[in-house]
Design a protein around this motif. Structure first.
Motif, PDB file in Angstrom:
ATOM      1  N   GLY A 207       0.827  -1.277   0.104  1.00  0.00           N
ATOM      2  CA  GLY A 207      -0.102  -0.071   0.058  1.00  0.00           C
ATOM      3  C   GLY A 207       0.856   1.375  -0.209  1.00  0.00           C
ATOM      4  N   ILE A 208       0.373   2.209  -0.734  1.00  0.00           N
ATOM      5  CA  ILE A 208       1.025   3.436  -0.652  1.00  0.00           C
ATOM      6  C   ILE A 208       0.121   4.628  -0.665  1.00  0.00           C
ATOM      7  CG2 ILE A 208       2.503   5.133  -2.118  1.00  0.00           C
ATOM      8  CD1 ILE A 208       3.404   2.664  -3.818  1.00  0.00           C
ATOM      9  N   THR A 209       0.466   5.712   0.302  1.00  0.00           N
ATOM     10  CA  THR A 209      -0.200   6.950   0.635  1.00  0.00           C
ATOM     11  C   THR A 209       0.299   8.106   0.583  1.00  0.00           C
ATOM     12  OG1 THR A 209      -0.376   6.534   2.961  1.00  0.00           O
ATOM     13  CG2 THR A 209      -2.239   5.591   1.840  1.00  0.00           C
ATOM     14  N   GLY A 210      -0.390   9.188  -0.022  1.00  0.00           N
ATOM     15  CA  GLY A 210       0.543  10.571  -0.058  1.00  0.00           C
ATOM     16  C   GLY A 210      -0.179  11.261  -0.697  1.00  0.00           C
ATOM     17  N   GLY A 211      -0.203  12.667  -0.419  1.00  0.00           N
ATOM     18  CA  GLY A 211      -0.927  13.781  -1.477  1.00  0.00           C
ATOM     19  C   GLY A 211      -2.437  13.654  -1.220  1.00  0.00           C
ATOM     20  N   TYR A 212      -2.616  14.277  -2.364  1.00  0.00           N
ATOM     21  CA  TYR A 212      -4.309  14.368  -2.626  1.00  0.00           C
ATOM     22  C   TYR A 212      -4.950  13.282  -3.443  1.00  0.00           C
ATOM     23  CZ  TYR A 212      -9.056  15.826  -3.671  1.00  0.00           C
ATOM     24  OH  TYR A 212     -10.365  16.188  -4.088  1.00  0.00           O
ATOM     25  N   THR A 213      -5.776  12.230  -2.718  1.00  0.00           N
ATOM     26  CA  THR A 213      -6.267  11.048  -3.648  1.00  0.00           C
ATOM     27  C   THR A 213      -7.823  11.120  -3.766  1.00  0.00           C
ATOM     28  OG1 THR A 213      -6.489   9.931  -1.564  1.00  0.00           O
ATOM     29  CG2 THR A 213      -4.439   9.690  -2.792  1.00  0.00           C
TER      30      THR A 213
ATOM     31  N   LYS B   5      -5.925  18.321  -6.966  1.00  0.00           N
ATOM     32  CA  LYS B   5      -5.398  19.403  -6.292  1.00  0.00           C
ATOM     33  C   LYS B   5      -3.868  19.355  -6.500  1.00  0.00           C
ATOM     34  CE  LYS B   5      -5.536  20.640  -1.362  1.00  0.00           C
ATOM     35  NZ  LYS B   5      -5.817  20.212  -0.123  1.00  0.00           N
ATOM     36  N   THR B   6      -3.494  20.515  -6.908  1.00  0.00           N
ATOM     37  CA  THR B   6      -1.871  20.649  -7.218  1.00  0.00           C
ATOM     38  C   THR B   6      -1.092  20.712  -5.710  1.00  0.00           C
ATOM     39  OG1 THR B   6      -2.234  22.917  -7.693  1.00  0.00           O
ATOM     40  CG2 THR B   6      -2.081  21.399  -9.411  1.00  0.00           C
ATOM     41  N   VAL B   7      -0.851  19.805  -5.148  1.00  0.00           N
ATOM     42  CA  VAL B   7      -0.204  20.123  -3.697  1.00  0.00           C
ATOM     43  C   VAL B   7       0.994  19.099  -3.776  1.00  0.00           C
ATOM     44  CG1 VAL B   7      -1.590  18.010  -3.007  1.00  0.00           C
ATOM     45  CG2 VAL B   7      -0.641  19.814  -1.182  1.00  0.00           C
TER      46      VAL B   7
ATOM     47  N   ALA C 250       4.657  10.997   2.967  1.00  0.00           N
ATOM     48  CA  ALA C 250       4.151   9.899   1.797  1.00  0.00           C
ATOM     49  C   ALA C 250       4.616   8.567   2.700  1.00  0.00           C
ATOM     50  CB  ALA C 250       4.966   9.768   0.544  1.00  0.00           C
ATOM     51  N   SER C 251       3.727   7.705   2.570  1.00  0.00           N
ATOM     52  CA  SER C 251       3.907   6.536   3.510  1.00  0.00           C
ATOM     53  C   SER C 251       3.720   5.268   2.552  1.00  0.00           C
ATOM     54  CB  SER C 251       2.624   6.414   4.340  1.00  0.00           C
ATOM     55  OG  SER C 251       3.052   7.425   5.450  1.00  0.00           O
ATOM     56  N   ALA C 252       4.450   4.153   2.887  1.00  0.00           N
ATOM     57  CA  ALA C 252       4.084   2.738   2.248  1.00  0.00           C
ATOM     58  C   ALA C 252       4.176   1.593   3.313  1.00  0.00           C
ATOM     59  CB  ALA C 252       5.313   2.494   1.225  1.00  0.00           C
ATOM     60  N   LYS C 253       3.401   0.694   2.837  1.00  0.00           N
ATOM     61  CA  LYS C 253       3.377  -0.760   3.834  1.00  0.00           C
ATOM     62  C   LYS C 253       4.186  -1.610   2.878  1.00  0.00           C
ATOM     63  CE  LYS C 253      -0.956   0.378   5.795  1.00  0.00           C
ATOM     64  NZ  LYS C 253      -0.549   0.855   7.222  1.00  0.00           N
ATOM     65  N   ILE C 254       5.277  -2.288   3.478  1.00  0.00           N
ATOM     66  CA  ILE C 254       6.062  -3.268   2.897  1.00  0.00           C
ATOM     67  C   ILE C 254       6.134  -4.384   3.534  1.00  0.00           C
ATOM     68  CG2 ILE C 254       8.288  -3.661   1.682  1.00  0.00           C
ATOM     69  CD1 ILE C 254       8.371  -0.433   1.285  1.00  0.00           C
ATOM     70  N   SER C 255       5.918  -5.567   2.629  1.00  0.00           N
ATOM     71  CA  SER C 255       6.105  -6.817   3.529  1.00  0.00           C
ATOM     72  C   SER C 255       7.160  -7.802   2.736  1.00  0.00           C
ATOM     73  CB  SER C 255       4.921  -7.679   3.568  1.00  0.00           C
ATOM     74  OG  SER C 255       4.251  -7.926   2.278  1.00  0.00           O
TER      75      SER C 255
END
Length: 458
Positions: A307-313, A318-320, A325-330
């Motif tokens: 999983g990856i998250t960051g910014g406007y989703t 949205k120009t941000v 920024a985050s990631a889940k890594i297994s």
């Protein structure tokens, strides 16, 4: 001792065996929901009474959560420790079930009769195959074949919070066995039984990279300010080389090659990688170059971004420039890989890649090593031959891509290797609506355990 008589007794008593299984299946022993606490206790007490009826010295042992059921029976010969769990998953969403989840019934399907109920496969049906095999032995011979300890857990589906403390507190009692048997697995295919001898371990890491102290307008700061998503993307892209190998330093320390014998067994299974991937809309194996798909799944370690998250989703645009920024890594681990050493190496690799003005926060999500059983013990080959005598195809020693923590605990806490022998099928819908267990799996599973008990009674 007469194995033929025991098998005949199993066949003659199949209806009664089903009645007992159905009685256990009617108990809604959902361990995750406090509303079903009394039902979990009822299931534990039911098992205690059933074991006692066969001559076991059995009891429900208290824990901070649901009880453990321990039963001791028999004498002489090899001492076997059998593990299963009596708790089940919740049934939601209820509207997708074709019948009431705790009202078990036999149903005709295109692939034969099935037992339909929550827990039919995971794990009450599997557990009862061994119990019924022991019952037949006692009925025919007046005693069990050797010493048997039953160990039934009531919290497997809710993370087993009481398991490790209980095992440590009772290690002297449980470790007296010669080998552990675990039933919570599947066959290779509907006609090919299997003993799982390799389980991958699991390391979970969550990282959050922070750059600016707030989200920034990309028109005002773009180009001058570091973007954490850009940093995270570069890190993720660096985790594999062009041949699909993981680049974390020291990652492959402890990874062993397959023996020629085991490779030949796996090749003989005729695994169809094209069909396996085709079922999910893919066509090309994406792991290490030069490795078969089955080897990738069972015997090679992995690094996957979950999983990856960051910014406007959200909807629109949205120009941000995000602050974080985050990631889940297994990491799936094999052989003698050390999850804690890999965690340390991975974190150092990431931290060394951070540019100025960026920092990283870590959150670990478990770290368990792989479980690899030594099949040098003659008991493994004896059990494999016994399974082969019951099923159309010869049994195989196989690996599993997932993790079954209890096998690792048996090794690390009790010093016991495990035989993982189950009779589930890939389409049994465990954890899902309309869970099933084939009647053939139940019937032939009982017969299989009877054969294994005879083979190990030395």
């Amino acid at each position: 001792m007469s194995l033929d008589q025991v098998l005949a007794r199993i066949d003659a008593d199949l209806d009664q065996s089903l009645d007992r299984l159905f009685a256990l299946l009617r108990i809604p022993s959902i361990s995750t929901d406090p509303a079903y606490k009394d039902d979990c206790r009822t299931a534990a007490d039911w098992l205690v009474e059933d074991l006692a009826s066969m001559g076991f010295e059995a009891g429900a042992r208290e824990t901070p959560g649901h009880p453990m059921v321990i039963g001791h029976g028999g004498e002489g010969g090899k001492h076997l420790l059998f593990y299963g769990h009596y708790d089940v998953q919740p049934v939601d969403p209820l509207n997708l079930w074709k019948r009431e989840p705790f009202d078990p019934a036999l149903e005709e399907t295109p692939t034969g009769k099935v037992i339909r109920a929550r827990g039919a496969c995971d794990d009450k049906g599997q557990l009862m195959t061994f119990v019924e095999a022991c019952r037949a032995w006692v009925a025919v011979n007046g005693k069990l074949p050797g010493r048997i300890t039953m160990f039934f857990e009531g919290e497997e589906e809710s993370g087993s919070p009481s398991l490790v403390p209980f095992m440590k507190e009772n290690a002297d009692e449980l470790s007296a066995a010669d080998v552990a048997l675990i039933c919570d697995t599947s066959m290779y295919d509907p006609e090919t039984p299997a003993i799982t001898t390799q389980l991958r371990g699991l390391l979970g890491e969550e990282l959050t990279i922070t750059g600016p102290d707030k989200d920034l307008h990309s028109g005002s700061y773009g180009g001058a300010a570091m973007n954490p998503i850009r940093v995270l993307s570069r890190i993720i892209a660096s985790l594999h080389d062009e041949d699909g190998r993981v680049t974390v330093p020291g990652f492959y320390d402890g990874v062993e090659e397959l023996t020629d014998e085991l490779r030949a067994q796996w090749d003989a299974l005729g695994f169809d990688a094209d069909s396996f991937l085709g079922e999910v809309g893919l066509s090309v194996p994406a792991g290490e170059s030069g490795r078969s798909a089955l080897e990738m799944l069972w015997a090679r370690p992995t690094c996957e971004v979950n999983g990856i998250t960051g910014g406007y989703t959200g909807d629109g645009f949205k120009t941000v420039l995000p602050s974080k920024a985050s990631a889940k890594i297994s990491f799936r681990l094999v052989g003698q890989q050390d999850p804690l050493a890999i965690r340390e190496s991975f974190r150092k690799m990431v931290e060394d890649m951070l540019p100025a003005d960026c920092s990283v926060e870590w959150h670990g999500h478990g770290a368990s090593p792989a479980s690899v059983m030594s099949t040098d013990d003659p008991a493994y080959e004896a059990a494999r031959q016994a399974l082969s005598d019951e099923w159309p195809n010869e049994a195989a020693f196989i690996g599993a891509g997932g993790s079954i923590p209890i096998a690792g605990y048996f090794k690390s806490i009790l010093g016991l290797d495990s035989m993982l022998i189950g009779f589930g099928r890939d389409d049994d819908a465990i954890h899902s609506p309309n869970e099933k267990y084939h009647l053939a799996s139940f019937h032939k599973g009982i017969r299989s355990w009877a054969r294994i008990l005879a083979a190990l009674d030395t």
